[in-house]
Design a protein around this motif. Structure first.
Motif, PDB file in Angstrom:
ATOM      1  N   ALA A 121     -39.491 -46.417  14.315  1.00  0.00           N
ATOM      2  CA  ALA A 121     -40.105 -47.440  13.469  1.00  0.00           C
ATOM      3  C   ALA A 121     -39.040 -48.229  12.722  1.00  0.00           C
ATOM      4  CB  ALA A 121     -41.080 -46.799  12.494  1.00  0.00           C
ATOM      5  N   GLY A 122     -38.073 -47.500  12.145  1.00  0.00           N
ATOM      6  CA  GLY A 122     -37.049 -48.165  11.355  1.00  0.00           C
ATOM      7  C   GLY A 122     -36.109 -48.988  12.206  1.00  0.00           C
ATOM      8  N   GLY A 125     -38.242 -51.913  14.260  1.00  0.00           N
ATOM      9  CA  GLY A 125     -38.837 -52.879  13.342  1.00  0.00           C
ATOM     10  C   GLY A 125     -40.047 -53.561  13.962  1.00  0.00           C
ATOM     11  N   ASN A 129     -42.804 -50.831  14.166  1.00  0.00           N
ATOM     12  CA  ASN A 129     -42.801 -50.358  12.791  1.00  0.00           C
ATOM     13  C   ASN A 129     -44.198 -50.445  12.196  1.00  0.00           C
ATOM     14  OD1 ASN A 129     -42.647 -50.269   9.944  1.00  0.00           O
ATOM     15  ND2 ASN A 129     -40.514 -50.862   9.981  1.00  0.00           N
ATOM     16  N   MET A 133     -46.063 -47.044  11.120  1.00  0.00           N
ATOM     17  CA  MET A 133     -46.123 -46.806   9.677  1.00  0.00           C
ATOM     18  C   MET A 133     -47.531 -46.986   9.112  1.00  0.00           C
ATOM     19  SD  MET A 133     -43.282 -45.607   9.368  1.00  0.00           S
ATOM     20  CE  MET A 133     -43.475 -45.060   7.685  1.00  0.00           C
ATOM     21  N   CYS A 179     -37.838 -43.185   8.408  1.00  0.00           N
ATOM     22  CA  CYS A 179     -37.922 -44.639   8.564  1.00  0.00           C
ATOM     23  C   CYS A 179     -37.092 -45.309   7.475  1.00  0.00           C
ATOM     24  CB  CYS A 179     -39.375 -45.082   8.492  1.00  0.00           C
ATOM     25  SG  CYS A 179     -39.590 -46.850   8.654  1.00  0.00           S
ATOM     26  N   LEU A 183     -33.716 -47.524   8.032  1.00  0.00           N
ATOM     27  CA  LEU A 183     -33.620 -48.906   7.565  1.00  0.00           C
ATOM     28  C   LEU A 183     -32.355 -49.110   6.739  1.00  0.00           C
ATOM     29  CD1 LEU A 183     -37.292 -49.761   6.549  1.00  0.00           C
ATOM     30  CD2 LEU A 183     -35.926 -50.823   8.330  1.00  0.00           C
TER      31      LEU A 183
END
Lengths: 300, 330
Positions: A121-122, A125, A129, A133, A179, A183
């Motif tokens: 997810a991180g 993006g 993501n 999320m 995540c 990021l």
């Protein structure tokens, strides 16, 4: 003369320090703090107890003996017995096994699954993501115990199902943490440098982002272990989850707490076990963090 | 100059990089940051192009477009005659080997959990340039020697090195895959002055010693640093090149008003001269690249601007031999 010898000693010492291996350094840092050593001993004892439960326990944990019902601690039953005359010590020894298996299996499963999802997810993006999320947010909307209850109820009793239920309930925390870490880590120039030298996404993810964001994971895993042992106890207390044949610490606390005023050992002893093990895993997590971080090298 | 076409290793034509600004749930595009807005230049093998300009003028973006860390909005980038501007991400790997980068911040450009040897050796692993473990170790040690580091230090971690040593590790990594072009993105800005000189000399030595004749794009905001290392200097303002020429020509005969102002800002290490020196001070602030002015980007601040300047975008023209200026008044 004495001076020269002292000097030589110093030189020898500094050289031997320079040639110390990574593993030796890790062990030395980890065992430098007494409390970590204490935690390691507790964990080792628990693990040994869990493995050798059949040989260590003086009685069969499910053996009913109405003649010895609700005994205070005595020479025959070191920690007393419950209403049905089951030996508390034996039940605690067997409980270590269930609690550790459920705790460790759930922790590993949710940590591996959660960190993979979180990293994806991180790192990716965008839509990936958003999908991952938002799903995790939805899961987070339920308290862990409610979600686990729901799942355990749907899946039915049994250790495997309890592990699955607790894994799903634990997933959002790990995913969110990973995540967030991803990021933060991916903004560093060394991740850009990976792209510049032509590393594949997988290589960047597992060789660079994972090692750099894993530190809080270690702490979270060890902290969550206690929470999971407690959650599993909660499920047992509510009658959903493990069958009555399987002894757990949480179950022991649950069934013992109504005798708290007359027979405190029934709830107190397993409760103390939970507390000690949770504490030990937390301290171990702390120690691991210090020992694994190369930036603290030389300081510790 | 009747140089053969083959000698040009890198050619950029009308390169544009616009970053969209999105708002809301559906990521509606509400504006464009024109970080790079039409840049063209060519680089011969073995040449060093200095890219200068103030913060936010698009220097770094140009470098990252050429190394294809960004996908340019439009324009062409010819590397050895092949347009690499539109090559899809999956086919970029061979290019990554040939164009490498040195980053500005030696503290964040090295993975803190990787030892120095494996940082330097990673490009060789990624591109499968070594056949055995021994060859790999040998090459890493050799790279350490080339950049002036003790080869015994391969097992140390980045935090155990000083800033200058870290930048040497970054340079060794950039050299590992044996590239043709190295994009140096402000490689000395984060270092103190004495170390800056060492690193610049190292970069210059690498160029003269190697048999391959490295080509550099050297991005910086320090004019004296660029003067020392470059064969040609491009001055950028708001995403465009305003002047492109040799260092000597640029320092002795700056033609563009922005270059003149920039050069007059360089302090002179003599208090008397410094006191009486005439400075050209541009009024106002750099316009936002979100809403660049029409016509010449400098016209609102330019001391010699005419009404015409606010209407026409000045093209980059060759005013004298090898001296290109983008100004209508010159």
């Amino acid at each position: 003369m004495a001076d020269t010898i002292a000097n030589i000693d110093q030189i020898v010492q500094s050289q031997s320090r320079a040639t110390v291996s990574e593993w030796q350094r890790f062990v030395r840092t980890l065992t430098q703090r007494k409390v970590v050593v204490f935690a390691l001993i507790i964990i080792a004892l628990t693990v040994i107890t869990a493995i050798f439960a059949p040989w260590l326990s003086p009685y069969d944990p499910n053996e009913k003996n109405f003649a010895d019902s609700l005994q205070q601690p005595n020479r025959k039953h070191w920690l007393g017995t419950d209403l049905l005359g089951k030996d508390t010590l034996s039940r605690i020894i067997w409980g270590a096994r269930t609690s550790l298996i459920v705790g460790i299996a759930t922790c590993l499963a949710s940590a591996i699954l959660g960190s993979t999802l979180g990293m994806l997810a991180g790192y990716m993006g965008g839509v990936v993501n958003t999908i991952i999320m938002r799903f995790m947010d939805a899961l987070m909307g339920f308290p862990m115990i409610v979600l686990a209850l729901l799942l355990a109820g749907v899946l039915g009793n049994g250790m495997q199902n309890v592990i699955i239920a607790l894994t799903v309930a634990n997933l959002p925390g790990y995913t969110r943490l990973m995540c967030g870490m991803t990021l933060a880590v991916k903004e560093n120039d060394y991740i850009l440098a990976q792209k510049a030298i032509g590393s594949s996404n997988l290589r960047t993810l597992f060789l660079h982002i994972l090692p750099n964001s894993f530190q809080p994971m270690i702490i979270m895993i060890s902290t969550a272990l206690g929470g999971i042992i407690l959650a599993e106890a909660g499920l047992s207390f509510l009658g959903i989850g493990l069958s009555h044949e399987e002894v757990t610490w949480g179950g022991l606390v649950a069934s013992g707490y109504s005798y708290l005023s007359t027979h405190p050992m029934l709830a107190f002893a397993p409760g103390l076990c939970v507390m000690l093990v949770v504490f030990s895993f937390n301290i171990l997590g702390d120690g691991l963090r210090d020992a694994l971080d190369p930036r603290l090298r030389g300081v510790l | 100059m009747p140089q053969s076409k083959n000698d040009v290793v890198l050619e950029v034509k009308d390169l544009k990089m616009h970053f969209p600004i999105t708002r809301g749930l559906f990521r509606k595009v509400v504006g464009m940051v024109k970080a790079v807005d039409g840049i063209s230049f060519a680089l011969k093998r073995g040449e060093t192009l200095g890219l200068v300009g103030e913060s936010g003028c698009g220097k770094t973006t140009v470098g990252r477009c050429i190394s294809r860390l960004y996908q340019p909005t439009s324009g062409e980038i010819y590397f050895k005659g092949k347009n690499i501007a539109d090559v899809p991400e999956k086919e970029l790997k061979p290019l990554r080997r040939n164009i490498s980068m040195i980053f500005q911040d030696p503290y964040s450009s090295l993975d803190p959990r990787q030892n120095a040897g494996s940082i330097v050796g990673e490009p060789m692993v990624v591109h499968r340039l070594v056949k055995s473990r021994d060859e790999y170790k040998e090459k890493v040690k050799h790279l350490f020697e080339i950049v002036g580091l003790n080869p015994e230090l391969t097992t140390r971690y980045p935090h155990e090195f000083s800033g200058g040593q870290r930048q040497r590790i970054g340079i060794a990594r950039a050299l590992a895959a044996d590239p043709d072009v190295i994009i140096c993105d402000e490689p000395v800005s984060a270092l103190d002055v004495s170390i800056q000189a060492q690193i610049i000399n190292l970069l210059m030595d690498l160029k003269s010693e190697g048999e391959k004749r490295l080509t550099y794009i050297f991005i910086a905001h320090d004019l004296s640093v660029v003067k020392h290392i470059s064969d040609r200097i491009a001055v950028m303002y708001l995403g465009r090149i305003v002047e492109l020429t040799t260092p000597r020509e640029l320092y002795n005969n700056p033609l563009h008003p922005y270059t003149q102002a920039l050069l007059s800002a360089v302090p002179v290490p003599d208090p008397e001269v410094e006191e009486n020196r005439e400075r050209i001070i541009l009024e106002g602030e750099v316009p936002s690249p979100l809403f660049p002015p029409n016509g010449c980007a400098l016209h609102q601040r330019c001391p010699i601007a005419t009404p015409e300047c606010s209407k026409t975008v000045p093209p980059l023209r060759e005013c004298s031999e090898d001296h290109w200026v983008a100004c209508l008044r010159i």
